[in-house]
Design a protein around this motif. Structure first.
Motif, PDB file in Angstrom:
ATOM      1  N   ILE A 147       2.495  -6.996  -4.109  1.00  0.00           N
ATOM      2  CA  ILE A 147       2.203  -5.563  -4.173  1.00  0.00           C
ATOM      3  C   ILE A 147       0.690  -5.375  -4.181  1.00  0.00           C
ATOM      4  N   GLY A 148       0.216  -4.492  -3.316  1.00  0.00           N
ATOM      5  CA  GLY A 148      -1.220  -4.278  -3.184  1.00  0.00           C
ATOM      6  C   GLY A 148      -1.865  -5.161  -2.145  1.00  0.00           C
ATOM      7  N   ALA A 149      -1.074  -6.069  -1.518  1.00  0.00           N
ATOM      8  CA  ALA A 149      -1.563  -6.911  -0.417  1.00  0.00           C
ATOM      9  C   ALA A 149      -2.905  -7.578  -0.737  1.00  0.00           C
ATOM     10  N   LYS A 150      -2.997  -8.101  -1.969  1.00  0.00           N
ATOM     11  CA  LYS A 150      -4.209  -8.825  -2.413  1.00  0.00           C
ATOM     12  C   LYS A 150      -5.470  -7.958  -2.307  1.00  0.00           C
ATOM     13  N   GLY A 151      -5.327  -6.669  -2.597  1.00  0.00           N
ATOM     14  CA  GLY A 151      -6.490  -5.779  -2.586  1.00  0.00           C
ATOM     15  C   GLY A 151      -6.767  -5.113  -1.254  1.00  0.00           C
ATOM     16  N   LEU A 152      -6.028  -5.488  -0.217  1.00  0.00           N
ATOM     17  CA  LEU A 152      -6.207  -4.879   1.101  1.00  0.00           C
ATOM     18  C   LEU A 152      -5.720  -3.430   1.076  1.00  0.00           C
ATOM     19  N   ARG A 153      -6.431  -2.570   1.761  1.00  0.00           N
ATOM     20  CA  ARG A 153      -6.014  -1.168   1.879  1.00  0.00           C
ATOM     21  C   ARG A 153      -5.969  -0.788   3.354  1.00  0.00           C
ATOM     22  N   VAL A 200     -11.685 -13.086   3.695  1.00  0.00           N
ATOM     23  CA  VAL A 200     -11.209 -14.291   4.367  1.00  0.00           C
ATOM     24  C   VAL A 200      -9.862 -14.742   3.815  1.00  0.00           C
ATOM     25  N   GLU A 201      -9.487 -14.277   2.631  1.00  0.00           N
ATOM     26  CA  GLU A 201      -8.216 -14.670   2.022  1.00  0.00           C
ATOM     27  C   GLU A 201      -7.015 -13.938   2.624  1.00  0.00           C
ATOM     28  N   HIS A 202      -7.270 -12.863   3.317  1.00  0.00           N
ATOM     29  CA  HIS A 202      -6.159 -12.073   3.826  1.00  0.00           C
ATOM     30  C   HIS A 202      -5.574 -12.676   5.101  1.00  0.00           C
ATOM     31  N   THR A 203      -4.242 -12.647   5.171  1.00  0.00           N
ATOM     32  CA  THR A 203      -3.510 -13.178   6.318  1.00  0.00           C
ATOM     33  C   THR A 203      -2.855 -12.034   7.089  1.00  0.00           C
ATOM     34  N   LYS A 204      -2.248 -12.374   8.224  1.00  0.00           N
ATOM     35  CA  LYS A 204      -1.511 -11.364   8.983  1.00  0.00           C
ATOM     36  C   LYS A 204      -0.402 -10.737   8.142  1.00  0.00           C
ATOM     37  N   ILE A 205       0.228 -11.564   7.305  1.00  0.00           N
ATOM     38  CA  ILE A 205       1.317 -11.062   6.471  1.00  0.00           C
ATOM     39  C   ILE A 205       0.796 -10.027   5.476  1.00  0.00           C
ATOM     40  N   ASP A 206      -0.394 -10.276   4.917  1.00  0.00           N
ATOM     41  CA  ASP A 206      -1.004  -9.285   4.027  1.00  0.00           C
ATOM     42  C   ASP A 206      -1.311  -7.999   4.792  1.00  0.00           C
ATOM     43  N   MET A 207      -1.769  -8.147   6.028  1.00  0.00           N
ATOM     44  CA  MET A 207      -2.092  -6.961   6.835  1.00  0.00           C
ATOM     45  C   MET A 207      -0.827  -6.163   7.149  1.00  0.00           C
ATOM     46  N   ILE A 208       0.276  -6.873   7.420  1.00  0.00           N
ATOM     47  CA  ILE A 208       1.536  -6.182   7.698  1.00  0.00           C
ATOM     48  C   ILE A 208       1.990  -5.413   6.461  1.00  0.00           C
ATOM     49  N   ARG A 209       1.937  -6.070   5.288  1.00  0.00           N
ATOM     50  CA  ARG A 209       2.313  -5.354   4.064  1.00  0.00           C
ATOM     51  C   ARG A 209       1.370  -4.178   3.834  1.00  0.00           C
ATOM     52  N   GLY A 210       0.082  -4.388   4.080  1.00  0.00           N
ATOM     53  CA  GLY A 210      -0.889  -3.319   3.892  1.00  0.00           C
ATOM     54  C   GLY A 210      -0.606  -2.115   4.765  1.00  0.00           C
ATOM     55  N   VAL A 211      -0.184  -2.359   6.000  1.00  0.00           N
ATOM     56  CA  VAL A 211       0.135  -1.261   6.918  1.00  0.00           C
ATOM     57  C   VAL A 211       1.297  -0.424   6.374  1.00  0.00           C
ATOM     58  N   VAL A 212       2.366  -1.096   5.915  1.00  0.00           N
ATOM     59  CA  VAL A 212       3.527  -0.370   5.391  1.00  0.00           C
ATOM     60  C   VAL A 212       3.154   0.361   4.106  1.00  0.00           C
ATOM     61  N   GLU A 213       2.414  -0.310   3.219  1.00  0.00           N
ATOM     62  CA  GLU A 213       1.992   0.341   1.974  1.00  0.00           C
ATOM     63  C   GLU A 213       1.122   1.563   2.250  1.00  0.00           C
ATOM     64  N   GLY A 214       0.188   1.432   3.173  1.00  0.00           N
ATOM     65  CA  GLY A 214      -0.699   2.551   3.476  1.00  0.00           C
ATOM     66  C   GLY A 214       0.042   3.740   4.031  1.00  0.00           C
ATOM     67  N   MET A 215       1.013   3.474   4.911  1.00  0.00           N
ATOM     68  CA  MET A 215       1.802   4.562   5.476  1.00  0.00           C
ATOM     69  C   MET A 215       2.614   5.264   4.391  1.00  0.00           C
ATOM     70  N   LEU A 216       3.215   4.479   3.482  1.00  0.00           N
ATOM     71  CA  LEU A 216       4.013   5.077   2.408  1.00  0.00           C
ATOM     72  C   LEU A 216       3.150   5.741   1.340  1.00  0.00           C
TER      73      LEU A 216
END
Length: 459
Positions: free
Chosen positions: A322-328, A354-370
């Protein structure tokens, strides 16, 4: 054997859905895809293609079912403008057409903007027919005898021989006075539009005989009754309310909207919720977003693997915290409607490391939209629970994530759709309130999301 069946035609911006309902039961359903043409900011459909599509859809219904149809009605997308010159219709400019963006941004700065909004309940934005007609008038795009119709008028002219528009669709034009239920003379005067350039207004449940030529062509009985119907957004809200008892609903398709069924009009001059007519006892207030499922479609191409993106999505969401490791992620890929009403809003990732992965970005996209939809829920006052509809909720992991992030139970039922909304509005069958499948927020997860939401969109 079927008898007294209801035929519903739901014209959206990507497809036409056609359904036959008898005694609360969907007995036949089909759909026909529509083509939207895009030329820079110009987004339109062709009226001849749309007409051919609904004719094709109706004719595809088995003849024995068509013979049982006793009435037909329509749900249509809002904010369409179809200029008709000397009886000839061509392009239908849909809600996402952006030609009027600059003109309406300037108009928003005037005192008239809030004044007109409070007369109509239609937000001041390029989506509205008001904005499009204002732009076309300044550009002198059409002759003075042009008629400003839309999708509902096209359907009613075909089925009844006369162009008509219901109060529900009309109340999303920015030209309709919600208090008097008439075309607003002050607004028409400002646009230099005469009432005769617009279609006849009717209530949503007004009934008319079918045109004999249409009945013969479509294989329908000559005594079929045609009922004007309403807009897809209002009917989705009504279907959800009738089916689940919830006054609040959330739809996430390509775009998204949060809606509330009310018995009074409600206006917010600053944030500009929409307020649309449904029937003599109900209005639908709410807030729309440009950035719903289209955000996931973009992510599938930009950062995912298109062929397997949706199949892998549940596991990918679970693989990032949750929070995609701080990614927004600010999800404004298409500008934004509520509460900003600006085509100039931009999407962006924030706090990428540099710690963020594609998977974090995908979660971030869904979280941001919601998270953006969470703002709309607060704006509309959705508190007790949401009836949900739209393609987004075909994936249970996304429905559960929505409940957890919004902190609200989400109730899904197949009937939370415009076709059932028209049926319920017209036939008023005995209400059997069933919640459908309910996704209840996980308390611990919701608490984490609540903390995350407090500063999510901080710059």
């Amino acid at each position: 054997m079927l008898k007294n069946a209801f035929l519903g035609i739901d014209v959206g911006t990507t497809a036409i859905k056609i359904g036959v309902i008898e005694e609360n039961r969907l007995v036949y359903e089909t759909s026909v895809k529509l083509t939207t043409y895009v030329d820079g900011p110009v987004k339109f459909q062709q009226s001849a293609e749309l007409e051919a599509a609904f004719v094709q859809g109706v004719k595809s219904i088995p003849s024995e079912i068509r013979a049982a149809v006793s009435n037909v009605s329509f749900s249509t997308a809002m904010h369409s403008v179809m200029p008709v010159v000397d009886g000839v219709a061509g392009k239908i400019f849909i809600w996402s057409d952006e030609q009027a963006s600059e003109v309406i941004e300037e108009f928003r700065k005037t005192d008239l903007a809030k004044h007109f909004y409070q007369r109509t309940g239609t937000p001041i934005h390029a989506m509205s027919p008001f904005a499009k007609i204002l732009y076309f008038g300044q550009q002198k795009s059409y002759p003075k005898n042009v008629k400003w119709w839309g999708i509902k008028e096209l359907l009613m002219e075909y089925f009844t021989g006369k162009a008509r528009i219901d109060y529900s669709v009309a109340s999303a034009t920015g030209l309709f006075n919600l208090e008097t239920l008439t075309w607003d003379p002050e607004i028409l005067n400002y646009l230099e539009v005469a009432p005769k350039q617009l279609a006849e207004l009717t209530d949503t449940t007004a009934a008319f005989p079918i045109d004999s030529g249409a009945a013969t062509s479509l294989g329908l009985a000559p005594d079929v009754t045609v009922i004007t119907g309403a807009s897809d957004g209002c009917l989705t809200a009504y279907a959800s309310y009738y089916r689940t008892g919830n006054t609040s609903s959330l739809t996430i398709g390509t775009s998204a909207a949060v809606r509330n069924i009310t018995q009074q009009t409600h206006f917010d001059a600053e944030k500009q919720n929409f307020c649309y007519y449904l029937d003599q006892e109900h209005y639908v207030i709410g807030a729309p977003s440009n950035n719903g499922g289209c955000v996931l479609a973009w992510a599938s191409q930009a950062i995912g693997e298109p062929e397997t993106f949706y199949q892998k999505l549940p596991n990918n969401l679970a693989a990032s915290p949750i929070g995609a490791k701080g990614l927004r992620f600010f999800p404004y890929l298409n500008g934004e409607r509520a509460p900003f009403w600006s085509a100039n809003k931009k999407a962006e990732f924030k706090h990428v490391t540099v710690e963020h992965t594609k998977i974090d970005m995908i979660r971030g996209v869904v979280e941001g939209m919601l998270m953006n939809i969470r703002i709309l829920c607060e704006m509309v006052g959705a508190r007790d629970g949401l009836s949900v509809s739209g393609g987004f909720f075909q994936t249970e992991a996304l429905t559960q994530m929505t409940a957890d992030l919004l902190g609200l139970p989400c109730m899904y039922a197949e009937e939370n759709e415009p076709l059932f909304g028209i049926y319920y509005l017209i036939h008023q069958p005995e209400r059997i309130v069933e919640a459908g499948k309910t996704f209840v927020p996980n308390e611990a997860v919701s608490q984490q999301n609540q903390e995350l939401a407090q500063h999510y969109f901080d710059e």
